[in-house]
Design a protein around this motif. Structure first.
Motif, PDB file in Angstrom:
ATOM      1  N   SER A 160       0.868  -1.195   0.093  1.00  0.00           N
ATOM      2  CA  SER A 160       0.054   0.118   0.030  1.00  0.00           C
ATOM      3  C   SER A 160       0.892   1.440   0.115  1.00  0.00           C
ATOM      4  O   SER A 160       1.849   1.464   0.917  1.00  0.00           O
ATOM      5  N   HIS A 161       0.636   2.215  -0.797  1.00  0.00           N
ATOM      6  CA  HIS A 161       0.996   3.540  -0.727  1.00  0.00           C
ATOM      7  C   HIS A 161       0.305   4.461  -0.126  1.00  0.00           C
ATOM      8  O   HIS A 161       0.319   5.662  -0.234  1.00  0.00           O
ATOM      9  N   GLU A 162      -1.030   3.873   0.221  1.00  0.00           N
ATOM     10  CA  GLU A 162      -2.377   4.857   0.988  1.00  0.00           C
ATOM     11  C   GLU A 162      -2.490   4.615   2.383  1.00  0.00           C
ATOM     12  O   GLU A 162      -3.401   4.928   2.843  1.00  0.00           O
TER      13      GLU A 162
ATOM     14  N   LEU B 263      -6.372  -6.539   1.817  1.00  0.00           N
ATOM     15  CA  LEU B 263      -5.930  -5.072   2.245  1.00  0.00           C
ATOM     16  C   LEU B 263      -6.967  -4.545   3.261  1.00  0.00           C
ATOM     17  O   LEU B 263      -8.100  -4.996   3.247  1.00  0.00           O
TER      18      LEU B 263
ATOM     19  N   ARG C 245      -7.364   2.753  -5.120  1.00  0.00           N
ATOM     20  CA  ARG C 245      -6.160   3.145  -5.673  1.00  0.00           C
ATOM     21  C   ARG C 245      -5.006   2.315  -5.638  1.00  0.00           C
ATOM     22  O   ARG C 245      -4.399   1.851  -6.681  1.00  0.00           O
ATOM     23  N   ASP C 246      -4.838   1.499  -4.361  1.00  0.00           N
ATOM     24  CA  ASP C 246      -3.789   0.486  -4.023  1.00  0.00           C
ATOM     25  C   ASP C 246      -4.059  -0.590  -5.072  1.00  0.00           C
ATOM     26  O   ASP C 246      -3.242  -1.133  -5.316  1.00  0.00           O
ATOM     27  N   SER C 247      -5.349  -1.009  -5.233  1.00  0.00           N
ATOM     28  CA  SER C 247      -5.479  -2.313  -5.650  1.00  0.00           C
ATOM     29  C   SER C 247      -5.655  -2.282  -7.039  1.00  0.00           C
ATOM     30  O   SER C 247      -5.512  -3.290  -7.909  1.00  0.00           O
TER      31      SER C 247
END
Ligand code: ADP
Length: 513
Positions: free
Chosen positions: A297-299, A317, A412-414
């Motif tokens: 994850s970048h979130e 996630l 957004r992550d996936s």
């Protein structure tokens, strides 16, 4: 040659036990419950016991492991007497549990060497920060999917080894056992014969490599925890031994184990990549099934084992929101403007819109996706026209906005777009919040009929393991509709959504100043 069970038509363990029910043990944070489910996933009977929390110092949280065990055993006894369904009719037992909370006990005597250290306990916050400062964050994250934090078990175990006299030597000699609450219950319910945990619980300890599905030697070294004290690892639907005759006369097998949020994911039948559930309890926990992929994850979300059944792992996630249903309790107990939390839906509905008022419940900072421990709660946009219903409505809306932020971060992550959101938990009974949630997300929100989705997930795992249910398709056919909330569509609804989200994000920015 004697006739076999198969010859007698008793090959199915459910029949071999004469049983046609599954018992699910849900060891939560504030209470434990024993629930009996029938073959359609319906609740036949349940019994629960509250648990005591101890706060020995500010920010410290402990529980008594023997109280957890004694309370669970008494719930097991009560639910059988209440329903008239006794252990000869229980085909299998499943366990779901509060995650991360850690117990260390003596392998021989079974005595805990210290209280259970709760998942909320912050006593090791400085130690977790030290690991980040030393630049170990990436190494840890790559292996276990988690960002160093006192929330997970590893620093709590190390604290016990460092602070209980003689504990480290005993642990190194293999004389102590570490377990999350599932392991503690399994050990005691099986008469001390099985010391095991499942992959989902293991994935919350910070010591488990989510790629190799084994305890990670490098992580054990970093946290200075002897491998000798770690429990055996198993699938969530697996053989965890039998409940001893002292507790359940006909010794049904323990065959399903999962951490509470993962059990709920399974109870929702979120079997496919992209399937997502959100539990609206005290806080909110959203999990998205990401299939074979461990999403980095970048979130501000965590990667975790989501489902470990049927010989394959689905990752997930996870996003956690600290304050959700607890905001309603604050309106009731803190502000005194709500008689009962269940009144909140009708009061919120009495307003046509939010009148520009927003409430950000950052009472202890903000969790995912912001992770800002310095943020503090605010109510903004008040005019003289505001009254109690304005505030109640803003509080209700805050659950939906926070969920929106986590869900968009997950998308957004996936790289996936959600088509519907499955929900459960106490606050999912609030019709206003659920309709508003659908409107804000622009997708349908589907609530379960039963609020017992966590217990149901553990029951499903146990039932699949012993052949009580044949496969996941059979579980899917058990699904009965709860509520379905369709989003409002059209340009007007779209404009209102944009306006509300802009107002909310402005309020979040103020809370973070
Ligand atoms: P937990 O498992 O975290 O204890 P539950 O799923 O039992 O949580 O839900 C309890 C929470 O839900 C409480 O914080 C309560 O304030 C909230 N809650 C219960 N019913 C409603 C409702 N009708 N509207 C809003 N919040 C509610």
């Amino acid at each position: 040659m004697p006739l076999t069970l198969k010859d007698l038509g008793l090959a199915d363990p459910a029949y071999a036990f004469g049983g046609s029910y599954i018992m699910s043990l849900d060891a939560g944070t504030t209470s434990v419950r024993a629930v009996i489910f029938d073959e359609f996933g319906g609740v036949v009977a349940q019994a629960s016991r509250p648990l005591t929390m101890y706060y020995p110092e500010p920010g410290w949280v402990e529980q008594d492991p023997t109280e957890i065990l004694a309370s669970m055993i008494s719930a097991i006894v009560e639910v059988q007497f209440r329903s008239g369904i006794h252990s000869d009719s229980i085909a299998a037992v499943g366990i779901s549990n509060q995650r991360e909370t850690c117990v260390v006990w003596d392998r021989e005597s079974g005595q805990p060497v210290y209280n259970a250290i709760g998942w909320q306990c912050r006593r090791t916050a400085r130690e977790a920060q030290r690991l980040i400062d030393e630049g170990l964050g990436d190494t840890i994250r790559e292996r276990c999917g988690l960002t160093p934090d006192a929330y997970f078990s590893a620093t709590k175990i190390a604290w016990i080894l460092d602070n209980v006299s003689g504990a480290r030597e005993l642990a190194e000699a293999g004389k102590l056992v570490f377990g999350t609450i599932d392991t503690w219950l399994i050990y005691n319910l099986t008469g001390g014969t099985v010391v095991a945990t499942d992959y989902t619980n293991a994935s919350r300890t910070m010591l488990f490599n989510i790629h190799t599905l084994d305890w990670d030697d490098e992580l054990l070294r970093i946290f200075d925890i002897p491998r000798a004290m770690m429990p055996e690892l198993k699938w969530s639907a697996d053989d965890y031994g039998c409940v001893s005759a002292e507790i359940m006369t006909h010794t049904p097998p323990i065959a399903g184990v999962a951490g509470d949020q993962q059990a709920s994911l399974f109870g929702h039948c979120c079997f496919n990549p992209g399937d997502t559930k959100n539990t609206y309890g005290t806080g909110c926990f959203m999990l998205m099934n990401t299939g074979d992929a461990v999403v980095d994850s970048h979130e501000g979300l965590l990667a975790t084992v989501g489902i470990a059944e049927g010989g394959r792992v689905s990752y997930a996630l996870e996003g956690s929101i600290f304050h959700a249903g607890s905001v309603m309790q604050w309106l009731r107990d803190g502000l005194g403007i709500l008689g009962d939390v269940t009144d909140s839906s009708a009061i919120a509905k009495s307003q046509l819109d939010n009148r520009g008022c927003y409430l950000v419940p950052a009472f202890s900072g903000l969790g995912a996706p912001w992770w800002d421990s310095d943020a503090r709660g605010i109510i903004c946009g008040l005019t003289a026209a505001a009254d109690r219903s304005t505030i109640v409505r803003a509080a209700c809306e805050s659950l939906a906005y926070q969920t929106y932020d986590v869900l968009r971060a997950m998308e957004r992550d996936s790289g996936r777009t959600l088509e519907a959101l499955s929900v459960d938990g106490g606050a999912s009974r609030n019709e206003f919040i659920m309709q508003f949630q659908a409107d804000i997300l622009g997708i349908p929100v589907i609530s379960t009929e039963s609020v017992e989705t966590t217990a149901l997930g553990a029951a499903y795992l146990a039932g699949l393991s012993v052949g009580y249910w044949e496969d996941r398709d059979e579980l899917l056919s058990n699904r009965t509709g709860g509520g379905r909330y369709e989003p409002l569509t059209g340009p007007e609804a779209e404009a209102r959504r944009e306006r509300n989200l802009a107002g909310w994000h402005d309020a979040v920015a103020r809370a973070r100043r």
